[in-house]
Design an enzyme around this catalytic site. Structure first.
Site: not given
Ligand code: PGA
Length: 259
Positions: A15, A177
């Site tokens: 991200k 998340g």
């Molecule tokens: P996360 O994100 O593993 O932090 O839940 C996954 C994603 O958004 O690809």
């Protein structure tokens, strides 16, 4: 359908995190956690500005570098956009499209996702197409139809050979998340539905080849049970991919699971 036809894929999604100067120390630490010879593919989808330094650090380790978005246009007057040809020139081999954060904050539509997937495939890149329902859709029980619709819309107009080269990531929005991971059997159910939809439209061999990942709060503690599901071929990992030790443990679970 036989899972062993498909090579597992562990994809990290950084991200909007980390600096170009952090790529090298990250790879140095990650390579201590994982074997050189592996039975799974690895890709790190990093911010555009981190791509060059990540390619320089990761290529020798047989770790692919991915982007998190792409323009569906060819070169031209599109300020702020990045062309698939540019990604290819940078040695990027995968690119996320249709992530729920881009759908929510940048109004990316199913039609956009479809055009981006086509553009990536035409440049020889592998699209990682994200689909997934909201909490309201899950509670209303309409998630199987919604998620398969999103997948079909993203693949519309592709031939079965192109569909076989795609990766689809099932990421329930409520699990991203949040630390609220899905029950592995529930993830399996949706991934099986997606594969069924691919089979009906593009035939058995595309359905057998297409890799379907789970994403949403995947971590070293829950990954083994998720990756063991017959229709789940890997993971798209956000938060846990920022820590080389955690990402390495998820890679090890995929690597071991494939043997
Ligand atoms: P996360 O994100 O593993 O932090 O839940 C996954 C994603 O958004 O690809």
């Amino acid at each position: 359908m036989n899972k062993t036809y498909r090579r597992p894929l562990i994809a990290g999604n950084w991200k909007m995190n980390r600096l170009p100067s952090e790529a090298e120390p990250y790879i140095e630490r990650l390579k201590n956690e994982i074997p050189r010879e592996r039975s799974c593919d690895i890709v790190l989808c990093v911010p555009f500005t981190v791509i060059s330094s990540m390619v320089a650090s990761a290529a020798d380790e047989n770790i692919n570098v991915g982007a998190q978005d792409v323009s569906f246009n060819d070169f031209g007057a599109y300020t702020g956009e990045i062309a698939a040809e540019t990604l290819s020139d940078l040695k990027v081999t995968y690119c996320i499209v249709g992530h729920s954060e881009r759908r929510a904050y940048h109004a990316e539509t199913d039609a956009d996702v479809n055009k981006k997937a086509k553009k990536l495939l035409s440049e020889g890149l592998t699209p990682i197409i994200c689909v997934g329902e909201s909490l309201e859709q899950r509670e209303a029980g309409i998630y199987p139809e919604f998620v398969t619709y999103q997948a079909e819309a993203a693949l519309a107009g592709l031939d079965s050979g192109a569909v076989s080269r795609c990766v689809i990531a099932y990421e329930p929005i409520w699990a991203i998340g949040t630390g609220k991971s899905i029950v592995p059997e529930q993830a399996e159910e949706v991934c099986r539905d997606i594969r069924g939809a691919v089979s009906r439209k593009y035939g058995e061999s595309s359905a057998e080849a297409v890799r379907i990942l789970y994403g949403g709060s995947m971590n070293p503690g829950n990954c083994a049970d998720i990756l063991a599901q017959p229709n789940i071929d890997g993971g798209l990992i956000g938060g846990a991919s920022l820590k080389p030790a955690d990402f390495g443990r998820i890679i090890m679970a995929a690597d071991g699971g494939a043997n």
